[in-house]
Write a protein that holds these residues in place. Structure first.
Motif, mmCIF file in Angstrom:
data_model
loop_
_atom_site.group_PDB
_atom_site.id
_atom_site.type_symbol
_atom_site.label_atom_id
_atom_site.label_comp_id
_atom_site.label_asym_id
_atom_site.label_seq_id
_atom_site.Cartn_x
_atom_site.Cartn_y
_atom_site.Cartn_z
ATOM 1 N N ILE A 201 -16.209 -35.827 -21.141
ATOM 2 C CA ILE A 201 -16.210 -35.360 -19.558
ATOM 3 C C ILE A 201 -15.617 -36.378 -18.759
ATOM 4 O O ILE A 201 -15.525 -36.201 -17.536
ATOM 5 C CB ILE A 201 -17.387 -34.615 -19.122
ATOM 6 N N GLU A 202 -15.578 -37.625 -19.174
ATOM 7 C CA GLU A 202 -15.057 -38.668 -18.294
ATOM 8 C C GLU A 202 -13.736 -39.294 -18.640
ATOM 9 O O GLU A 202 -13.486 -39.729 -19.626
ATOM 10 C CB GLU A 202 -16.329 -39.818 -18.335
ATOM 11 N N HIS A 203 -12.798 -39.410 -17.597
ATOM 12 C CA HIS A 203 -11.641 -39.818 -17.423
ATOM 13 C C HIS A 203 -11.045 -40.644 -16.266
ATOM 14 O O HIS A 203 -11.709 -40.283 -15.163
ATOM 15 C CB HIS A 203 -10.730 -38.982 -18.271
ATOM 16 N N PHE A 204 -9.997 -41.397 -16.473
ATOM 17 C CA PHE A 204 -9.277 -41.832 -14.940
ATOM 18 C C PHE A 204 -7.848 -41.239 -15.298
ATOM 19 O O PHE A 204 -7.159 -41.287 -16.207
ATOM 20 C CB PHE A 204 -9.144 -43.107 -15.251
ATOM 21 N N THR A 264 -6.560 -44.709 -3.296
ATOM 22 C CA THR A 264 -4.898 -44.595 -3.135
ATOM 23 C C THR A 264 -4.675 -45.898 -2.403
ATOM 24 O O THR A 264 -5.127 -46.418 -1.304
ATOM 25 C CB THR A 264 -4.712 -43.369 -2.303
ATOM 26 N N GLY A 265 -3.547 -46.556 -2.974
ATOM 27 C CA GLY A 265 -2.931 -47.657 -2.117
ATOM 28 C C GLY A 265 -1.520 -47.519 -1.820
ATOM 29 O O GLY A 265 -0.629 -46.591 -2.788
ATOM 30 N N TYR A 266 -1.193 -48.317 -0.829
ATOM 31 C CA TYR A 266 0.392 -48.131 -0.453
ATOM 32 C C TYR A 266 0.946 -49.460 -0.097
ATOM 33 O O TYR A 266 0.155 -50.288 0.479
ATOM 34 C CB TYR A 266 0.385 -47.457 0.915
ATOM 35 N N VAL A 267 1.845 -49.707 -0.697
ATOM 36 C CA VAL A 267 2.907 -50.845 -0.242
ATOM 37 C C VAL A 267 4.143 -50.360 0.021
ATOM 38 O O VAL A 267 5.017 -49.545 -0.523
ATOM 39 C CB VAL A 267 2.849 -52.035 -1.459
ATOM 40 N N ILE A 268 4.878 -51.230 1.081
ATOM 41 C CA ILE A 268 6.050 -50.958 1.757
ATOM 42 C C ILE A 268 6.986 -52.333 1.396
ATOM 43 O O ILE A 268 6.608 -53.295 1.768
ATOM 44 C CB ILE A 268 6.321 -50.448 2.988
ATOM 45 N N GLU A 269 7.972 -51.984 0.569
ATOM 46 C CA GLU A 269 8.825 -53.237 0.279
ATOM 47 C C GLU A 269 10.385 -52.692 0.669
ATOM 48 O O GLU A 269 10.874 -51.856 0.341
ATOM 49 C CB GLU A 269 9.054 -53.511 -1.044
ATOM 50 N N THR A 277 -2.278 -43.374 -6.671
ATOM 51 C CA THR A 277 -3.761 -42.730 -6.621
ATOM 52 C C THR A 277 -4.605 -42.902 -8.102
ATOM 53 O O THR A 277 -4.016 -42.609 -9.095
ATOM 54 C CB THR A 277 -3.600 -41.413 -6.351
ATOM 55 N N ILE A 278 -5.548 -43.372 -7.841
ATOM 56 C CA ILE A 278 -6.745 -43.386 -8.896
ATOM 57 C C ILE A 278 -7.641 -42.646 -8.735
ATOM 58 O O ILE A 278 -8.423 -42.533 -7.982
ATOM 59 C CB ILE A 278 -6.929 -45.108 -9.264
ATOM 60 N N SER A 279 -7.772 -41.570 -9.851
ATOM 61 C CA SER A 279 -8.937 -40.703 -9.519
ATOM 62 C C SER A 279 -9.890 -40.872 -10.784
ATOM 63 O O SER A 279 -9.273 -40.990 -11.870
ATOM 64 C CB SER A 279 -8.267 -39.225 -9.876
ATOM 65 N N HIS A 280 -11.174 -41.096 -10.468
ATOM 66 C CA HIS A 280 -12.189 -41.188 -11.533
ATOM 67 C C HIS A 280 -13.000 -40.112 -11.483
ATOM 68 O O HIS A 280 -13.634 -39.575 -10.708
ATOM 69 C CB HIS A 280 -13.083 -42.501 -10.945
ATOM 70 N N ASN A 281 -12.914 -39.327 -12.727
ATOM 71 C CA ASN A 281 -13.890 -38.245 -13.067
ATOM 72 C C ASN A 281 -14.852 -38.332 -13.801
ATOM 73 O O ASN A 281 -14.532 -38.890 -15.003
ATOM 74 C CB ASN A 281 -12.751 -37.073 -13.615
ATOM 75 N N PHE A 282 -15.995 -38.351 -13.545
ATOM 76 C CA PHE A 282 -17.419 -38.836 -14.162
ATOM 77 C C PHE A 282 -18.358 -37.781 -14.021
ATOM 78 O O PHE A 282 -18.188 -36.782 -13.193
ATOM 79 C CB PHE A 282 -17.672 -40.204 -13.642
ATOM 80 N N THR A 289 -15.817 -50.906 -11.554
ATOM 81 C CA THR A 289 -15.059 -51.874 -11.883
ATOM 82 C C THR A 289 -13.768 -51.672 -12.625
ATOM 83 O O THR A 289 -12.584 -52.307 -12.210
ATOM 84 C CB THR A 289 -15.952 -52.420 -12.967
ATOM 85 N N THR A 290 -13.651 -50.500 -13.248
ATOM 86 C CA THR A 290 -12.409 -50.156 -13.808
ATOM 87 C C THR A 290 -11.471 -49.895 -12.627
ATOM 88 O O THR A 290 -10.205 -50.181 -12.808
ATOM 89 C CB THR A 290 -12.596 -48.949 -14.880
ATOM 90 N N VAL A 291 -12.107 -48.956 -11.736
ATOM 91 C CA VAL A 291 -11.027 -48.405 -10.510
ATOM 92 C C VAL A 291 -10.388 -49.680 -9.785
ATOM 93 O O VAL A 291 -9.340 -49.661 -9.557
ATOM 94 C CB VAL A 291 -11.835 -47.551 -9.553
ATOM 95 N N GLU A 292 -11.298 -50.584 -9.449
ATOM 96 C CA GLU A 292 -11.034 -51.608 -8.813
ATOM 97 C C GLU A 292 -9.928 -52.579 -9.560
ATOM 98 O O GLU A 292 -9.000 -53.248 -8.989
ATOM 99 C CB GLU A 292 -12.130 -52.351 -8.312
ATOM 100 N N THR A 293 -10.027 -52.803 -10.833
ATOM 101 C CA THR A 293 -9.276 -53.650 -11.898
ATOM 102 C C THR A 293 -7.970 -53.028 -11.896
ATOM 103 O O THR A 293 -7.201 -53.877 -11.747
ATOM 104 C CB THR A 293 -9.934 -53.630 -13.221
ATOM 105 N N LEU A 294 -7.792 -51.648 -11.951
ATOM 106 C CA LEU A 294 -6.473 -50.950 -11.918
ATOM 107 C C LEU A 294 -5.870 -51.139 -10.779
ATOM 108 O O LEU A 294 -4.698 -51.508 -10.517
ATOM 109 C CB LEU A 294 -6.727 -49.494 -12.467
ATOM 110 N N MET A 295 -6.515 -51.132 -9.551
ATOM 111 C CA MET A 295 -5.813 -51.297 -8.320
ATOM 112 C C MET A 295 -5.296 -52.470 -8.134
ATOM 113 O O MET A 295 -4.166 -52.917 -7.624
ATOM 114 C CB MET A 295 -6.784 -50.769 -7.016
ATOM 115 N N LYS A 296 -5.935 -53.482 -8.473
ATOM 116 C CA LYS A 296 -5.794 -54.968 -8.395
ATOM 117 C C LYS A 296 -4.739 -55.203 -9.163
ATOM 118 O O LYS A 296 -3.336 -55.973 -8.965
ATOM 119 C CB LYS A 296 -6.646 -55.859 -8.626
ATOM 120 N N GLN A 297 -4.451 -54.689 -10.510
ATOM 121 C CA GLN A 297 -3.329 -55.119 -11.268
ATOM 122 C C GLN A 297 -1.807 -54.296 -10.698
ATOM 123 O O GLN A 297 -1.026 -55.152 -10.831
ATOM 124 C CB GLN A 297 -3.546 -54.310 -12.676
#
Length: 302
Positions: A201-204, A264-269, A277-282, A289-297
């Motif tokens: 029942i948990e996924h990203f 949710t992250g936004y960048v303008i180039e 948008t990263i959704s953590h369903n838990f 940790t996973t959410v922040e790692t994905l955003m940093k990547q």
């Protein structure tokens, strides 16, 4: 600011299901709302540049665990504010505005020009959108890859940013918009990936999008207005990428929305608005940790 009616799900020339309804067309009542004065954003991550040029990432306090974050102003091209009035369901509403370059339609050199030809033919034959506020719409689905979607648009400023995480469960889709006269005004593509865990029942879920606006885009406002259950659950953070771009990160973490957190992250180039948008369903506890790692990547690409 020009008024803009709520975009209807079914528009003249629309193909595909409901992608167009989700993109940037606002009720005139929302556009009339006056935003509150914004404050400087907090930092979700801190980027240190030590001697020797190496980059070192250091995470600040976990954003998803904080309560009562500030309303933000981040960078000169991304502005967000909590609006004074609530929506019909009593939820707080926030406004995100892009300040983005606009390109000529000729810079979109891919097959999307065939869509413009279709729009122009419709206009020449007297086929118009329902009214001047509703754009022409066209959706092309199921591109095999992000590169295929980019090639279809043909804008040199677009680049691949898809994260290599989980599995692709929504193939890239391109949405094309045109005005009453048949000019291209706005092109966007989006796709989604999913990361399953050992817990059934948990996924990203990871949703990514890139948008390009042309000089034919007819509205003063470029951005979106959305709702949150309460502003105490809404936090904003700014981030400076490796190349010096200013990014904006929004965290929606409602106690009343048990089992789900959105980052949710936004960048303008230049003329491109990239977003994720990263959704953590838990069910049991958050995995920050996973959410922040994905955003940093994602951010490290810019």
């Amino acid at each position: 600011m020009k008024k803009q009616n709520e975009f209807e799900k079914k528009t003249t020339g629309l193909e595909g299901k409901d992608l167009l309804a989700a993109m940037n067309y606002l009720d005139e009542e929302l556009v009339e709302l006056q935003p509150q004065k914004a404050k400087r954003a907090q930092k979700l991550f801190r980027l240190e540049r030590p001697a020797g040029g190496a980059l070192k990432w250091a995470a600040a306090a976990l954003a998803l665990c904080l309560i009562g974050g500030s309303v933000a102003y981040a960078a000169s091209r991304l502005n967000v504010s909590i609006l004074d009035e609530k929506d019909s369901d009593g939820r707080n509403r926030y406004k995100l505005e892009y300040i983005v370059d606009h390109v000529s339609e000729e810079e979109l050199t891919g097959e999307v020009q065939q869509v413009k030809a279709q729009f122009m033919e419709e206009a020449a034959n007297g086929i118009f959108p329902a009214n001047d506020e509703i754009p022409r719409g066209f959706v092309k689905e199921n591109f095999a890859s992000e590169k295929d979607a980019i090639d279809y648009i043909g804008y040199a400023g677009l680049r691949e940013t898809m994260l290599d995480a989980g599995e692709l469960w929504r193939k890239p889709v391109v949405a094309v918009y045109g005005d009453r006269d048949g000019n291209l005004t706005h092109v966007a593509y989006q796709f989604a990936r999913k990361i399953n865990t050992e817990k059934e029942i948990e996924h990203f879920e990871i949703y990514q999008e890139a948008e390009v606006y042309t000089t034919s885009y007819p509205y003063d406002f470029t951005g979106e207005i959305d709702s949150i259950f309460n502003k105490e659950a809404f936090q904003t953070y700014e981030y400076v990428t490796k190349s010096g771009n200013n990014a904006l990160i929004l965290v929606k973490n409602n106690a009343d929305q048990i089992g789900q957190t959105f980052l949710t992250g936004y960048v303008i180039e230049g003329a491109v608005v990239y977003s994720i948008t990263i959704s953590h369903n838990f069910w049991t506890e958050k995995d920050t940790t996973t959410v922040e790692t994905l955003m940093k990547q994602w951010l490290e690409q810019f």
